[in-house]
Design a protein around this motif. Structure first.
Motif, PDB file in Angstrom:
ATOM      1  N   PRO A  34      32.510 -25.794 -29.699  1.00 19.41           N
ATOM      2  CA  PRO A  34      32.476 -26.269 -30.882  1.00 19.41           C
ATOM      3  C   PRO A  34      33.647 -27.535 -31.586  1.00 19.41           C
ATOM      4  N   GLU A  35      34.199 -27.420 -30.592  1.00 19.96           N
ATOM      5  CA  GLU A  35      35.271 -28.537 -30.516  1.00 19.96           C
ATOM      6  C   GLU A  35      34.779 -30.040 -31.022  1.00 19.96           C
ATOM      7  N   ARG A  36      33.746 -30.646 -30.491  1.00 20.02           N
ATOM      8  CA  ARG A  36      33.480 -31.354 -30.538  1.00 20.02           C
ATOM      9  C   ARG A  36      31.815 -32.389 -31.828  1.00 20.02           C
ATOM     10  N   ALA A  37      32.437 -32.098 -32.764  1.00 17.55           N
ATOM     11  CA  ALA A  37      30.591 -32.435 -33.588  1.00 17.55           C
ATOM     12  C   ALA A  37      30.375 -33.450 -33.453  1.00 17.55           C
ATOM     13  N   VAL A  38      29.069 -33.029 -34.175  1.00 16.57           N
ATOM     14  CA  VAL A  38      27.655 -34.424 -33.120  1.00 16.57           C
ATOM     15  C   VAL A  38      28.127 -35.064 -34.308  1.00 16.57           C
ATOM     16  N   ARG A  39      27.832 -36.564 -34.010  1.00 20.60           N
ATOM     17  CA  ARG A  39      28.219 -37.171 -35.505  1.00 20.60           C
ATOM     18  C   ARG A  39      26.999 -38.381 -35.100  1.00 20.60           C
ATOM     19  N   ASN A  40      26.205 -38.452 -33.665  1.00 22.22           N
ATOM     20  CA  ASN A  40      25.500 -39.900 -34.205  1.00 22.22           C
ATOM     21  C   ASN A  40      24.469 -39.001 -33.422  1.00 22.22           C
ATOM     22  N   TRP A  41      23.852 -39.583 -33.789  1.00 19.70           N
ATOM     23  CA  TRP A  41      21.821 -38.949 -33.153  1.00 19.70           C
ATOM     24  C   TRP A  41      20.724 -39.840 -33.105  1.00 19.70           C
ATOM     25  N   GLY A  42      20.833 -40.618 -32.137  1.00 17.81           N
ATOM     26  CA  GLY A  42      20.006 -42.060 -31.973  1.00 17.81           C
ATOM     27  C   GLY A  42      18.336 -41.303 -31.570  1.00 17.81           C
ATOM     28  N   MET A  43      17.688 -42.122 -31.225  1.00 18.72           N
ATOM     29  CA  MET A  43      15.582 -42.209 -31.291  1.00 18.72           C
ATOM     30  C   MET A  43      16.011 -43.741 -30.652  1.00 18.72           C
ATOM     31  N   THR A  44      15.023 -43.423 -29.678  1.00 20.27           N
ATOM     32  CA  THR A  44      14.574 -44.519 -28.849  1.00 20.27           C
ATOM     33  C   THR A  44      13.518 -45.446 -29.235  1.00 20.27           C
ATOM     34  N   LEU A  45      12.982 -46.646 -29.971  1.00 19.51           N
ATOM     35  CA  LEU A  45      12.001 -47.370 -30.090  1.00 19.51           C
ATOM     36  C   LEU A  45      11.312 -48.589 -29.148  1.00 19.51           C
TER      37      LEU A  45
ATOM     38  N   SER B   9      17.165 -49.782 -28.806  1.00 21.74           N
ATOM     39  CA  SER B   9      15.980 -49.917 -28.238  1.00 21.74           C
ATOM     40  C   SER B   9      15.785 -49.945 -26.992  1.00 21.74           C
ATOM     41  N   ALA B  10      15.102 -50.652 -25.947  1.00 19.63           N
ATOM     42  CA  ALA B  10      15.280 -51.547 -24.133  1.00 19.63           C
ATOM     43  C   ALA B  10      14.551 -52.096 -23.752  1.00 19.63           C
ATOM     44  N   GLU B  11      14.866 -52.422 -23.112  1.00 22.87           N
ATOM     45  CA  GLU B  11      13.683 -53.804 -22.547  1.00 22.87           C
ATOM     46  C   GLU B  11      14.176 -53.670 -20.987  1.00 22.87           C
ATOM     47  N   VAL B  12      12.265 -53.163 -20.848  1.00 22.62           N
ATOM     48  CA  VAL B  12      12.171 -53.487 -19.371  1.00 22.62           C
ATOM     49  C   VAL B  12      10.844 -54.480 -18.986  1.00 22.62           C
ATOM     50  N   SER B  13       9.417 -53.854 -19.901  1.00 18.93           N
ATOM     51  CA  SER B  13       8.724 -54.363 -19.561  1.00 18.93           C
ATOM     52  C   SER B  13       7.454 -54.355 -20.672  1.00 18.93           C
TER      53      SER B  13
ATOM     54  N   LEU C 206      14.609 -54.219 -33.178  1.00 17.81           N
ATOM     55  CA  LEU C 206      15.221 -53.658 -34.176  1.00 17.81           C
ATOM     56  C   LEU C 206      14.868 -53.946 -35.325  1.00 17.81           C
ATOM     57  N   ALA C 207      14.952 -55.768 -35.228  1.00 23.28           N
ATOM     58  CA  ALA C 207      14.441 -56.638 -36.204  1.00 23.28           C
ATOM     59  C   ALA C 207      13.396 -55.657 -37.774  1.00 23.28           C
ATOM     60  N   LEU C 208      12.330 -54.642 -36.939  1.00 20.30           N
ATOM     61  CA  LEU C 208      11.893 -54.004 -37.710  1.00 20.30           C
ATOM     62  C   LEU C 208      12.375 -53.171 -38.541  1.00 20.30           C
ATOM     63  N   THR C 209      13.037 -52.234 -37.409  1.00 22.80           N
ATOM     64  CA  THR C 209      13.568 -51.128 -38.250  1.00 22.80           C
ATOM     65  C   THR C 209      14.561 -51.640 -38.761  1.00 22.80           C
ATOM     66  N   ALA C 210      15.258 -52.708 -39.437  1.00 22.53           N
ATOM     67  CA  ALA C 210      16.658 -53.473 -39.657  1.00 22.53           C
ATOM     68  C   ALA C 210      15.431 -53.297 -41.426  1.00 22.53           C
ATOM     69  N   GLN C 211      14.156 -53.249 -41.274  1.00 25.53           N
ATOM     70  CA  GLN C 211      13.692 -53.518 -42.656  1.00 25.53           C
ATOM     71  C   GLN C 211      13.047 -51.805 -43.141  1.00 25.53           C
ATOM     72  N   TRP C 212      12.381 -51.391 -42.181  1.00 22.41           N
ATOM     73  CA  TRP C 212      11.847 -50.089 -42.679  1.00 22.41           C
ATOM     74  C   TRP C 212      12.805 -49.041 -42.846  1.00 22.41           C
TER      75      TRP C 212
ATOM     76  N   ARG D  23      22.356 -47.257 -37.597  1.00 23.32           N
ATOM     77  CA  ARG D  23      22.693 -48.323 -36.812  1.00 23.32           C
ATOM     78  C   ARG D  23      21.717 -48.740 -35.854  1.00 23.32           C
ATOM     79  N   LEU D  24      21.844 -50.075 -35.112  1.00 20.81           N
ATOM     80  CA  LEU D  24      20.922 -50.110 -34.648  1.00 20.81           C
ATOM     81  C   LEU D  24      21.224 -50.955 -33.040  1.00 20.81           C
ATOM     82  N   GLY D  25      21.034 -50.887 -31.749  1.00 22.50           N
ATOM     83  CA  GLY D  25      21.334 -51.134 -30.472  1.00 22.50           C
ATOM     84  C   GLY D  25      20.577 -51.812 -29.442  1.00 22.50           C
ATOM     85  N   THR D  26      20.878 -52.619 -28.829  1.00 24.66           N
ATOM     86  CA  THR D  26      19.864 -52.751 -27.354  1.00 24.66           C
ATOM     87  C   THR D  26      20.712 -51.912 -26.704  1.00 24.66           C
ATOM     88  N   ALA D  27      19.729 -51.099 -26.319  1.00 26.16           N
ATOM     89  CA  ALA D  27      19.861 -50.506 -24.562  1.00 26.16           C
ATOM     90  C   ALA D  27      19.038 -50.623 -23.441  1.00 26.16           C
TER      91      ALA D  27
END
Length: 328
Positions: free
Chosen positions: A7-18, A45-49, A57-63, A68-72
Motif C-alpha cells: 500500500p505504500e505507493r498509490a496509483v496516480r495514473n492509469w493509461g490506455m493504449t489507442l 499511442s504507438a507507432e509501428v506499422s 492523440l489529436a482526435l482524443t484531444a477532442q473526444w 493526458r496524451l502521450g506517444t509511446a
C-alpha cells in the motif's frame, strides 16, 4: 494465488493504449469518450506499422479533453528533426499542458526495412533529437551540428505556449540514465513487476516511469499463452529486446527461443518460451486478478501503467477496457 500490491505507493495514473486492437480508429470515439469517467487518466499511442503516433492523440484531444496524451513512441529516425518538432508543437497546441512526447530509437526493421531510413548510432541519435527538440519546442532558432545530424536555422512558426514534456524509450542503463538526466521520464515495455525495481534503480525515485502492459482478461491460461508467445517471439528476438532481457536475467531462459528463431524454425521458437516467462510478462486472469497484477507494477515503482488489452479473452475487448479500469 494473486500477490497483492503493497500500500505504500498509490496509483496516480492509469493509461490506455489507442487504437484498440478490435476496431478502427474511426470506430473508437464512443469508447474513448468513456475513458475519463472510468478512471483512466492517460491515452498513449504507438507507432509501428498501423496508425501513426499523432493522429489518434489529436482526435482524443477532442473526444476526451480531460486526459493526458502521450506517444509511446515515435521513432527519431523515421522523421526529420524539424518535422518531429512540428508534429509535437501541433499536439501541444491542441492539448496545452496535457501532451507528452515519447521518442525512441525504434529498431532496424522499422527504420530501415519499412521506412528506408538509416538505423545508426541509436543512442546518439536519440540524445541529439532530445536536445534539438528541447530548444525547438521552446521557440529557439536552432543552428547546431550534432553528432548524428546538423540543423541550420530551424525555428517553429509558432512554438507551443507550454512545451510538451519529453520522455525516452529506454531499455538498458545507458538510455535509462539519459532519460533521468536530460528528459522528463522513461518508457519501457515487456517487463514483469519484479523487473520494475531494477529499472527504477537506474533512474532514481523522481523520474517518471511509464510502461505499456499487455493484458488479456481470460482465465484460459493455455489460450492466453498461445497468443502471447507469438507476440513475445516477435519482440524478444529483436536485438534491443534480447539485450534488455539478458540484462534482466532471462538470457538463459530465452536462449532456446532465440536459437530456434535464428534457425528459421518459428514453431520451435514459440514452444521454447517457458510458461513462467509468458506469465511474468503478460498480465492475464479474470479482471480483478489483472487489476491486482497491474498494481504490483505500481507498488514496485511504476508511475504510469499504460494498458494494452488483447482480444481473445472471454469478454469482448470493449468490456475488458471497462473491467480493467482502476475503480472497477
Amino acid at each position: 494465488m494473486t500477490r497483492q500490491a503493497t500500500p505504500e505507493r498509490a496509483v496516480r495514473n492509469w493509461g490506455m493504449t489507442l487504437p484498440f486492437q478490435d476496431r478502427s480508429l474511426a470506430e473508437s470515439r464512443a469508447l474513448v469518450e468513456e475513458l475519463p469517467g472510468l478512471g483512466y487518466t492517460d491515452v498513449w499511442s504507438a507507432e509501428v506499422s498501423g496508425v501513426d503516433g499523432f493522429v489518434p492523440l489529436a482526435l482524443t484531444a477532442q473526444w476526451a479533453p480531460e486526459v493526458r496524451l502521450g506517444t509511446a513512441i515515435v521513432p527519431v529516425s523515421t522523421r526529420g528533426p524539424g518535422l518531429l518538432a512540428m508534429s509535437a508543437a501541433t499536439l501541444a497546441d491542441l492539448a496545452p499542458g496535457r501532451f507528452v512526447l515519447g521518442i525512441g530509437s525504434s529498431s532496424p526493421a522499422i527504420v530501415e526495412r519499412w521506412n528506408a531510413g538509416t538505423f545508426a548510432k541509436p543512442y546518439a541519435r536519440t540524445r541529439d533529437t532530445l536536445r534539438f527538440l528541447r530548444r525547438a519546442l521552446a521557440g529557439e532558432k536552432v543552428t547546431e551540428r550534432y553528432e548524428t545530424f546538423e540543423i541550420s536555422g530551424f525555428r517553429l512558426e509558432k512554438a507551443p505556449v507550454e512545451p510538451p514534456r519529453i520522455v525516452l524509450a529506454a531499455l538498458r542503463p545507458r538510455m535509462l540514465r539519459l532519460a533521468a538526466e536530460e528528459a522528463d521520464g522513461a518508457i519501457t515495455n515487456w517487463l514483469s513487476p519484479e523487473d520494475v525495481r531494477r529499472v527504477r534503480a537506474e533512474i532514481g525515485p523522481d523520474t517518471e516511469l511509464i510502461a505499456r502492459l499487455f493484458v488479456c482478461v481470460s482465465e484460459d491460461a493455455d489460450r492466453v499463452r498461445a497468443l502471447a508467445r507469438r507476440m513475445l517471439a516477435a519482440y524478444l528476438t529483436v536485438p534491443v529486446y534480447a539485450a534488455f532481457h539478458e540484462w534482466l536475467g532471462r538470457g538463459e531462459a530465452l536462449r532456446p527461443m532465440r536459437e530456434a528463431w535464428a534457425a528459421g524454425d518459428r514453431q520451435a521458437a514459440l514452444k521454447a518460451i517457458p510458461d513462467e516467462v509468458v506469465d511474468a510478462l503478460v498480465v492475464h486472469g479474470d479482471a480483478a486478478t489483472c487489476r491486482a497484477r497491474i498494481r504490483e507494477y505500481v507498488a514496485n515503482g511504476l508511475d504510469t501503467p499504460v494498458l494494452a488489452p488483447l482480444p481473445g479473452g472471454e469478454v469482448p475487448l470493449e468490456q475488458a477496457v471497462r473491467d480493467l479500469a482502476p475503480g472497477a
